[in-house]
Design a protein around this motif. Structure first.
Motif, PDB file in Angstrom:
ATOM      1  N   LEU A  68       0.834  -1.195   0.000  1.00 31.27           N
ATOM      2  CA  LEU A  68       0.000   0.000   0.000  1.00 31.27           C
ATOM      3  C   LEU A  68       0.873   1.251   0.000  1.00 31.27           C
ATOM      4  O   LEU A  68       0.652   2.155  -0.778  1.00 31.27           O
ATOM      5  CB  LEU A  68      -0.932  -0.042   1.208  1.00 31.27           C
ATOM      6  N   GLN A  69       1.880   1.259   0.847  1.00 31.79           N
ATOM      7  CA  GLN A  69       2.768   2.409   0.915  1.00 31.79           C
ATOM      8  C   GLN A  69       3.546   2.548  -0.391  1.00 31.79           C
ATOM      9  O   GLN A  69       3.748   3.653  -0.881  1.00 31.79           O
ATOM     10  CB  GLN A  69       3.711   2.269   2.103  1.00 31.79           C
ATOM     11  N   GLU A  70       3.966   1.433  -0.961  1.00 29.14           N
ATOM     12  CA  GLU A  70       4.705   1.465  -2.223  1.00 29.14           C
ATOM     13  C   GLU A  70       3.828   2.007  -3.340  1.00 29.14           C
ATOM     14  O   GLU A  70       4.274   2.795  -4.171  1.00 29.14           O
ATOM     15  CB  GLU A  70       5.222   0.063  -2.568  1.00 29.14           C
ATOM     16  N   THR A  71       2.562   1.615  -3.361  1.00 27.82           N
ATOM     17  CA  THR A  71       1.633   2.114  -4.375  1.00 27.82           C
ATOM     18  C   THR A  71       1.462   3.621  -4.233  1.00 27.82           C
ATOM     19  O   THR A  71       1.528   4.351  -5.227  1.00 27.82           O
ATOM     20  CB  THR A  71       0.272   1.405  -4.255  1.00 27.82           C
ATOM     21  N   ALA A  72       1.261   4.076  -3.009  1.00 26.81           N
ATOM     22  CA  ALA A  72       1.117   5.516  -2.770  1.00 26.81           C
ATOM     23  C   ALA A  72       2.375   6.261  -3.204  1.00 26.81           C
ATOM     24  O   ALA A  72       2.295   7.333  -3.817  1.00 26.81           O
ATOM     25  CB  ALA A  72       0.821   5.776  -1.298  1.00 26.81           C
ATOM     26  N   HIS A  73       3.528   5.698  -2.898  1.00 27.76           N
ATOM     27  CA  HIS A  73       4.796   6.315  -3.283  1.00 27.76           C
ATOM     28  C   HIS A  73       4.897   6.436  -4.809  1.00 27.76           C
ATOM     29  O   HIS A  73       5.298   7.474  -5.338  1.00 27.76           O
ATOM     30  CB  HIS A  73       5.967   5.497  -2.732  1.00 27.76           C
ATOM     31  N   ARG A  74       4.513   5.384  -5.520  1.00 32.88           N
ATOM     32  CA  ARG A  74       4.593   5.402  -6.986  1.00 32.88           C
ATOM     33  C   ARG A  74       3.605   6.405  -7.587  1.00 32.88           C
ATOM     34  O   ARG A  74       3.884   7.007  -8.623  1.00 32.88           O
ATOM     35  CB  ARG A  74       4.362   4.008  -7.553  1.00 32.88           C
ATOM     36  N   ILE A  75       2.452   6.571  -6.953  1.00 34.41           N
ATOM     37  CA  ILE A  75       1.489   7.568  -7.437  1.00 34.41           C
ATOM     38  C   ILE A  75       2.052   8.969  -7.229  1.00 34.41           C
ATOM     39  O   ILE A  75       1.991   9.814  -8.125  1.00 34.41           O
ATOM     40  CB  ILE A  75       0.125   7.402  -6.738  1.00 34.41           C
ATOM     41  N   LEU A  76       2.609   9.210  -6.054  1.00 31.16           N
ATOM     42  CA  LEU A  76       3.188  10.529  -5.785  1.00 31.16           C
ATOM     43  C   LEU A  76       4.368  10.829  -6.699  1.00 31.16           C
ATOM     44  O   LEU A  76       4.616  11.980  -7.052  1.00 31.16           O
ATOM     45  CB  LEU A  76       3.627  10.618  -4.324  1.00 31.16           C
ATOM     46  N   LYS A  77       5.087   9.815  -7.105  1.00 39.61           N
ATOM     47  CA  LYS A  77       6.255   9.965  -7.986  1.00 39.61           C
ATOM     48  C   LYS A  77       5.911   9.508  -9.405  1.00 39.61           C
ATOM     49  O   LYS A  77       6.702   8.867 -10.083  1.00 39.61           O
ATOM     50  CB  LYS A  77       7.447   9.153  -7.442  1.00 39.61           C
ATOM     51  N   TRP A  78       4.731   9.855  -9.867  1.00 41.34           N
ATOM     52  CA  TRP A  78       4.227   9.390 -11.151  1.00 41.34           C
ATOM     53  C   TRP A  78       5.149   9.728 -12.315  1.00 41.34           C
ATOM     54  O   TRP A  78       5.230   8.988 -13.284  1.00 41.34           O
ATOM     55  CB  TRP A  78       2.822   9.932 -11.418  1.00 41.34           C
ATOM     56  N   LYS A  79       5.852  10.844 -12.261  1.00 41.31           N
ATOM     57  CA  LYS A  79       6.746  11.198 -13.368  1.00 41.31           C
ATOM     58  C   LYS A  79       7.818  10.134 -13.574  1.00 41.31           C
ATOM     59  O   LYS A  79       8.214   9.848 -14.692  1.00 41.31           O
ATOM     60  CB  LYS A  79       7.427  12.543 -13.112  1.00 41.31           C
ATOM     61  N   LYS A  80       8.260   9.553 -12.491  1.00 37.95           N
ATOM     62  CA  LYS A  80       9.306   8.538 -12.554  1.00 37.95           C
ATOM     63  C   LYS A  80       8.745   7.143 -12.869  1.00 37.95           C
ATOM     64  O   LYS A  80       9.354   6.378 -13.609  1.00 37.95           O
ATOM     65  CB  LYS A  80      10.057   8.505 -11.219  1.00 37.95           C
ATOM     66  N   TYR A  81       7.584   6.811 -12.304  1.00 40.40           N
ATOM     67  CA  TYR A  81       7.101   5.432 -12.346  1.00 40.40           C
ATOM     68  C   TYR A  81       5.986   5.139 -13.349  1.00 40.40           C
ATOM     69  O   TYR A  81       5.778   3.980 -13.695  1.00 40.40           O
ATOM     70  CB  TYR A  81       6.612   5.007 -10.959  1.00 40.40           C
ATOM     71  N   LEU A  82       5.255   6.134 -13.823  1.00 45.05           N
ATOM     72  CA  LEU A  82       4.103   5.851 -14.679  1.00 45.05           C
ATOM     73  C   LEU A  82       4.545   5.442 -16.077  1.00 45.05           C
ATOM     74  O   LEU A  82       5.012   6.246 -16.870  1.00 45.05           O
ATOM     75  CB  LEU A  82       3.159   7.052 -14.764  1.00 45.05           C
ATOM     76  N   LYS A  83       4.421   4.156 -16.329  1.00 44.94           N
ATOM     77  CA  LYS A  83       4.707   3.582 -17.641  1.00 44.94           C
ATOM     78  C   LYS A  83       3.621   2.540 -17.904  1.00 44.94           C
ATOM     79  O   LYS A  83       3.289   1.759 -17.025  1.00 44.94           O
ATOM     80  CB  LYS A  83       6.092   2.930 -17.662  1.00 44.94           C
ATOM     81  N   PHE A  84       3.080   2.557 -19.089  1.00 49.93           N
ATOM     82  CA  PHE A  84       2.026   1.610 -19.423  1.00 49.93           C
ATOM     83  C   PHE A  84       2.647   0.348 -20.022  1.00 49.93           C
ATOM     84  O   PHE A  84       3.368   0.427 -21.014  1.00 49.93           O
ATOM     85  CB  PHE A  84       1.028   2.238 -20.401  1.00 49.93           C
ATOM     86  N   PRO A  85       2.365  -0.812 -19.430  1.00 46.53           N
ATOM     87  CA  PRO A  85       2.927  -2.062 -19.960  1.00 46.53           C
ATOM     88  C   PRO A  85       2.268  -2.430 -21.290  1.00 46.53           C
ATOM     89  O   PRO A  85       1.189  -1.942 -21.616  1.00 46.53           O
ATOM     90  CB  PRO A  85       2.585  -3.083 -18.877  1.00 46.53           C
ATOM     91  N   SER A  86       2.911  -3.307 -22.031  1.00 46.70           N
ATOM     92  CA  SER A  86       2.340  -3.731 -23.312  1.00 46.70           C
ATOM     93  C   SER A  86       1.139  -4.660 -23.106  1.00 46.70           C
ATOM     94  O   SER A  86       0.258  -4.728 -23.944  1.00 46.70           O
ATOM     95  CB  SER A  86       3.401  -4.417 -24.169  1.00 46.70           C
ATOM     96  N   LYS A  87       1.121  -5.375 -21.994  1.00 47.14           N
ATOM     97  CA  LYS A  87      -0.003  -6.261 -21.652  1.00 47.14           C
ATOM     98  C   LYS A  87      -0.451  -5.960 -20.237  1.00 47.14           C
ATOM     99  O   LYS A  87       0.387  -5.800 -19.355  1.00 47.14           O
ATOM    100  CB  LYS A  87       0.412  -7.743 -21.725  1.00 47.14           C
ATOM    101  N   PRO A  88      -1.699  -5.831 -19.958  1.00 46.14           N
ATOM    102  CA  PRO A  88      -2.809  -5.810 -20.890  1.00 46.14           C
ATOM    103  C   PRO A  88      -2.810  -4.506 -21.698  1.00 46.14           C
ATOM    104  O   PRO A  88      -2.316  -3.486 -21.244  1.00 46.14           O
ATOM    105  CB  PRO A  88      -4.038  -5.877 -19.980  1.00 46.14           C
ATOM    106  N   VAL A  89      -3.386  -4.585 -22.867  1.00 49.68           N
ATOM    107  CA  VAL A  89      -3.434  -3.426 -23.752  1.00 49.68           C
ATOM    108  C   VAL A  89      -4.491  -2.450 -23.234  1.00 49.68           C
ATOM    109  O   VAL A  89      -5.629  -2.839 -22.973  1.00 49.68           O
ATOM    110  CB  VAL A  89      -3.767  -3.854 -25.197  1.00 49.68           C
ATOM    111  N   LEU A  90      -4.077  -1.203 -23.084  1.00 45.96           N
ATOM    112  CA  LEU A  90      -5.013  -0.149 -22.681  1.00 45.96           C
ATOM    113  C   LEU A  90      -5.327   0.721 -23.886  1.00 45.96           C
ATOM    114  O   LEU A  90      -4.443   1.004 -24.698  1.00 45.96           O
ATOM    115  CB  LEU A  90      -4.408   0.736 -21.589  1.00 45.96           C
ATOM    116  N   SER A  91      -6.559   1.153 -23.969  1.00 46.00           N
ATOM    117  CA  SER A  91      -6.938   2.030 -25.074  1.00 46.00           C
ATOM    118  C   SER A  91      -6.259   3.389 -24.906  1.00 46.00           C
ATOM    119  O   SER A  91      -5.834   3.770 -23.809  1.00 46.00           O
ATOM    120  CB  SER A  91      -8.463   2.215 -25.097  1.00 46.00           C
ATOM    121  N   THR A  92      -6.183   4.106 -25.995  1.00 48.75           N
ATOM    122  CA  THR A  92      -5.628   5.465 -25.960  1.00 48.75           C
ATOM    123  C   THR A  92      -6.438   6.334 -25.005  1.00 48.75           C
ATOM    124  O   THR A  92      -5.878   7.138 -24.264  1.00 48.75           O
ATOM    125  CB  THR A  92      -5.635   6.072 -27.390  1.00 48.75           C
ATOM    126  N   ASP A  93      -7.766   6.161 -25.018  1.00 45.15           N
ATOM    127  CA  ASP A  93      -8.622   6.944 -24.119  1.00 45.15           C
ATOM    128  C   ASP A  93      -8.338   6.620 -22.653  1.00 45.15           C
ATOM    129  O   ASP A  93      -8.316   7.517 -21.811  1.00 45.15           O
ATOM    130  CB  ASP A  93     -10.103   6.680 -24.421  1.00 45.15           C
TER     131      ASP A  93
END
Length: 138
Positions: A1-26
């Motif tokens: 839970l703390q790790e998830t919160a940390h990654r959200i707060l540091k979204w510039k560093k951690y936010l990357k969309f994986p190839s699977k599952p495929v997310l729509s552009t929207d």
């Protein structure tokens, strides 16, 4: 839970969309609008009109809280956690708070008091403050 919160707060560093599952552009756009600088964050009105929601059909936002959800999990009671993953260990869980300061449980959280004359939150409960703000004692 703390790790998830940390990654959200540091979204510039951690936010990357994986190839699977495929997310729509929207979907990616919507997530990016939630996790961004506050000046660029999506507004309530923009959420209602966002293509992620408008493309799936008409949503009655005013009655959403009373409508039947598409998936209703089968749970035995309101405290059931059977649909959540079980982790091997949970560091810094609330069970380990005893004897520690809560400051350790809110990484990267900052709060700047606008009135620097108070040394702590306990000043809110002073006799003078209670007289000036009767709602505090309620």
């Amino acid at each position: 839970l703390q790790e998830t919160a940390h990654r959200i707060l540091k979204w510039k560093k951690y936010l990357k969309f994986p190839s699977k599952p495929v997310l729509s552009t929207d979907a990616k756009h919507l997530i990016n609008r939630f996790l961004t600088e506050s000046t660029n964050r999506i507004t309530y009105e923009e959420i209602l009109q966002h293509p992620f929601f408008t493309k799936i059909g008409k949503i009655n936002w005013k009655k959403l809280h009373t409508s039947k959800p598409p998936i209703v999990p089968n749970v035995s009671n309101e405290l059931s956690t059977k649909h959540f993953d079980v982790f091997k260990s949970v560091k810094n869980s609330l069970h380990s708070v005893k004897g520690q300061t809560l400051r350790n449980h809110f990484p990267d959280f900052t709060f700047n008091r606008k009135t620097p004359d108070r040394k702590s939150v306990f000043g809110l409960f002073s006799k003078e403050n209670a007289e000036n703000h009767p709602q505090i004692g309620k």
